[in-house]
Scaffold this motif. Structure first.
Motif, PDB file in Angstrom:
ATOM      1  N   ASP A   1      -1.651   7.677   8.873  1.00 19.07           N
ATOM      2  CA  ASP A   1      -1.686   6.233   9.028  1.00 19.07           C
ATOM      3  C   ASP A   1      -2.943   5.937  10.221  1.00 19.07           C
ATOM      4  OD1 ASP A   1      -0.262   5.764   7.188  1.00 19.07           O
ATOM      5  OD2 ASP A   1       1.579   5.292   8.434  1.00 19.07           O
ATOM      6  N   LEU A   2      -3.475   7.045  10.773  1.00 16.05           N
ATOM      7  CA  LEU A   2      -4.563   7.088  11.646  1.00 16.05           C
ATOM      8  C   LEU A   2      -6.013   7.247  11.428  1.00 16.05           C
ATOM      9  CD1 LEU A   2      -5.275   7.227  14.957  1.00 16.05           C
ATOM     10  CD2 LEU A   2      -4.195   9.564  14.938  1.00 16.05           C
ATOM     11  N   VAL A   3      -6.836   6.860  11.688  1.00 23.63           N
ATOM     12  CA  VAL A   3      -8.290   6.996  11.535  1.00 23.63           C
ATOM     13  C   VAL A   3      -8.906   6.782  12.705  1.00 23.63           C
ATOM     14  CG1 VAL A   3     -10.581   6.438  10.214  1.00 23.63           C
ATOM     15  CG2 VAL A   3      -8.136   6.124   9.157  1.00 23.63           C
ATOM     16  N   TYR A   4      -9.856   7.766  13.013  1.00 22.94           N
ATOM     17  CA  TYR A   4     -10.743   7.812  14.102  1.00 22.94           C
ATOM     18  C   TYR A   4     -12.167   7.271  13.697  1.00 22.94           C
ATOM     19  CZ  TYR A   4      -7.450  10.190  17.463  1.00 22.94           C
ATOM     20  OH  TYR A   4      -6.391  10.373  18.219  1.00 22.94           O
TER      21      TYR A   4
ATOM     22  N   GLN B   1      -8.036  11.901   9.482  1.00 17.01           N
ATOM     23  CA  GLN B   1      -9.106  11.253   9.136  1.00 17.01           C
ATOM     24  C   GLN B   1      -9.960  11.082  10.417  1.00 17.01           C
ATOM     25  OE1 GLN B   1     -10.016   9.527   5.389  1.00 17.01           O
ATOM     26  NE2 GLN B   1     -12.232  10.286   6.405  1.00 17.01           N
ATOM     27  N   TYR B   2     -11.178  11.553  10.417  1.00 18.15           N
ATOM     28  CA  TYR B   2     -11.964  10.876  11.677  1.00 18.15           C
ATOM     29  C   TYR B   2     -13.509  10.763  11.184  1.00 18.15           C
ATOM     30  CZ  TYR B   2     -13.019  15.619  12.534  1.00 18.15           C
ATOM     31  OH  TYR B   2     -13.669  17.056  12.427  1.00 18.15           O
TER      32      TYR B   2
ATOM     33  N   MET C   1     -16.558   2.177   7.668  1.00 21.68           N
ATOM     34  CA  MET C   1     -15.528   1.533   7.824  1.00 21.68           C
ATOM     35  C   MET C   1     -14.804   1.038   6.510  1.00 21.68           C
ATOM     36  SD  MET C   1     -14.648   0.734  10.802  1.00 21.68           S
ATOM     37  CE  MET C   1     -13.531  -0.560  10.983  1.00 21.68           C
ATOM     38  N   GLU C   2     -15.762   1.115   5.494  1.00 16.45           N
ATOM     39  CA  GLU C   2     -15.344   1.043   4.207  1.00 16.45           C
ATOM     40  C   GLU C   2     -14.446   2.151   4.005  1.00 16.45           C
ATOM     41  OE1 GLU C   2     -19.187  -0.869   2.388  1.00 16.45           O
ATOM     42  OE2 GLU C   2     -18.368   0.953   1.200  1.00 16.45           O
ATOM     43  N   VAL C   3     -14.872   3.416   4.258  1.00 13.94           N
ATOM     44  CA  VAL C   3     -14.056   4.411   3.836  1.00 13.94           C
ATOM     45  C   VAL C   3     -12.850   4.673   4.471  1.00 13.94           C
ATOM     46  CG1 VAL C   3     -14.120   7.087   3.794  1.00 13.94           C
ATOM     47  CG2 VAL C   3     -16.040   6.005   3.342  1.00 13.94           C
TER      48      VAL C   3
ATOM     49  N   HIS D   1      -9.093   4.394   3.104  1.00 15.41           N
ATOM     50  CA  HIS D   1      -8.030   5.413   3.322  1.00 15.41           C
ATOM     51  C   HIS D   1      -6.701   4.785   3.668  1.00 15.41           C
ATOM     52  CE1 HIS D   1      -6.399   8.853   4.992  1.00 15.41           C
ATOM     53  NE2 HIS D   1      -5.897   8.280   6.136  1.00 15.41           N
ATOM     54  N   LEU D   2      -6.911   3.914   4.361  1.00 18.48           N
ATOM     55  CA  LEU D   2      -5.616   3.059   4.957  1.00 18.48           C
ATOM     56  C   LEU D   2      -5.148   1.990   3.868  1.00 18.48           C
ATOM     57  CD1 LEU D   2      -6.388   2.366   8.482  1.00 18.48           C
ATOM     58  CD2 LEU D   2      -5.062   4.112   7.597  1.00 18.48           C
TER      59      LEU D   2
END
Ligand SMILES: NC(=[NH2+])NCCC[C@H](N)C(=O)O
Length: 284
Positions: A192-195, A215-216, A231-233, A237-238
């Motif tokens: 639940d985390l994206v950098y 995911q980063y 930002m789309e990806v 993802h989220l």
């Protein structure tokens, strides 16, 4: 960030219905003049400097009512010796405990929160305060640094490089009990985390990102793909993880954006994210 093209279409089509129902009316601004998460003085001036630059006025010019709750007052902690190399553990722990409570109350009262730091250790209190109101929160961390060092692998011992390690459930067997942090329970899953925007990652952090499959997107990715695509990806993802967010607003979900110093980014983040529930921006 102007909302045009595919990202705009995704948000309109997937979240349009939600946004009508969940648009926040009220923004709470909270200052956290704190610098003990790292060694330099000066960042504790952040809330004043950002307010002086006109953040509150500019927020007010948006279509929301702004409530400035002023600055938190962090009492000094006596005799705060380093613990396992971690600097000012009790001071940082106590400040974040206070912050977490204040954030939770503001969010619980229905405000969308803009927190003005202060150093990045404050993310412990600001994100955990949101998580208390929104247990299935997800996090987009926009920063050059991953701030996911554990006390064991931190090259500096500064807590501003460690906040995400305190949040992640998957890292808890790697986290010693740090004085000042007994109140803090992990609440975030690594999926639940994206950098977004990484460009200065320590070796230990790199290992954690790889091992947990987080995911980063680096600055190089942004240069290559453009921020819009990134930002789309990230959102896909989220969103993929939260079909309920698309289908219904019954299950609350938040996206937390951590931004480096920029009033414009805060304004963009708020505009961009007001279609989401429980969104918070921290400026550190
Ligand atoms: N948000 C920041 N400015 N983080 C800086 C962290 C620097 C370094 N990775 C450390 O752990 O000490």
């Amino acid at each position: 960030m102007a909302l045009r093209g595919p990202l705009s279409r995704i948000l309109r089509s997937k979240l349009g219905k939600c946004s009508q129902q969940t648009r926040a009316e009220s923004v709470a601004v909270l200052g956290a003049p704190f610098c003990r998460g790292q060694k330099r003085g000066g960042v504790e001036q952040g809330p004043k400097v950002i307010r002086d630059a006109g953040l509150v006025e500019r927020l007010s010019s948006l279509d929301y009512s702004v409530h400035d709750f002023g600055d938190l007052n962090f009492p000094p902690v006596e005799k705060d010796e380093p613990y396992m190399g971690v600097k000012f553990p009790r001071t940082v722990g106590a400040a974040n405990k206070m912050l977490s409570g204040a954030v939770s109350r503001a969010v619980g009262a229905g405000h969308r929160l803009v927190l003005l730091g202060g150093d990045h250790s404050l993310a412990i209190g600001s994100v955990s305060g949101h998580a208390r109101q929104c247990p299935d929160l997800c996090l987009i961390w926009v920063d050059a640094h991953a701030d996911i060092n554990t006390p064991m692998c931190s090259p500096s011992g500064n807590l501003h490089g460690q906040p995400v390690a305190f949040m992640l459930k998957e890292l808890q067997d790697k986290m010693p009990s740090i004085p000042g942090f007994s109140w803090m329970k992990p609440f975030l899953s690594s999926r639940d985390l994206v950098y977004v925007g990484l460009r200065d990652v320590d070796p230990g952090e790199h290992l954690i990102l790889k091992n947990l499959g987080i995911q980063y997107f680096t600055m190089r990715d942004i240069d290559r793909l453009g921020i819009q695509r990134v930002m789309e990806v990230a959102l896909d993802h989220l969103l993929g993880r939260y079909p309920s967010l698309v289908e219904t607003v019954r299950k609350p979900c938040g996206v937390f954006l951590e931004f480096e110093n920029s009033i414009n980014l805060v304004l963009s983040a708020l505009t961009f994210n007001f279609s989401w529930r429980n969104v918070c921006c921290t400026v550190s």
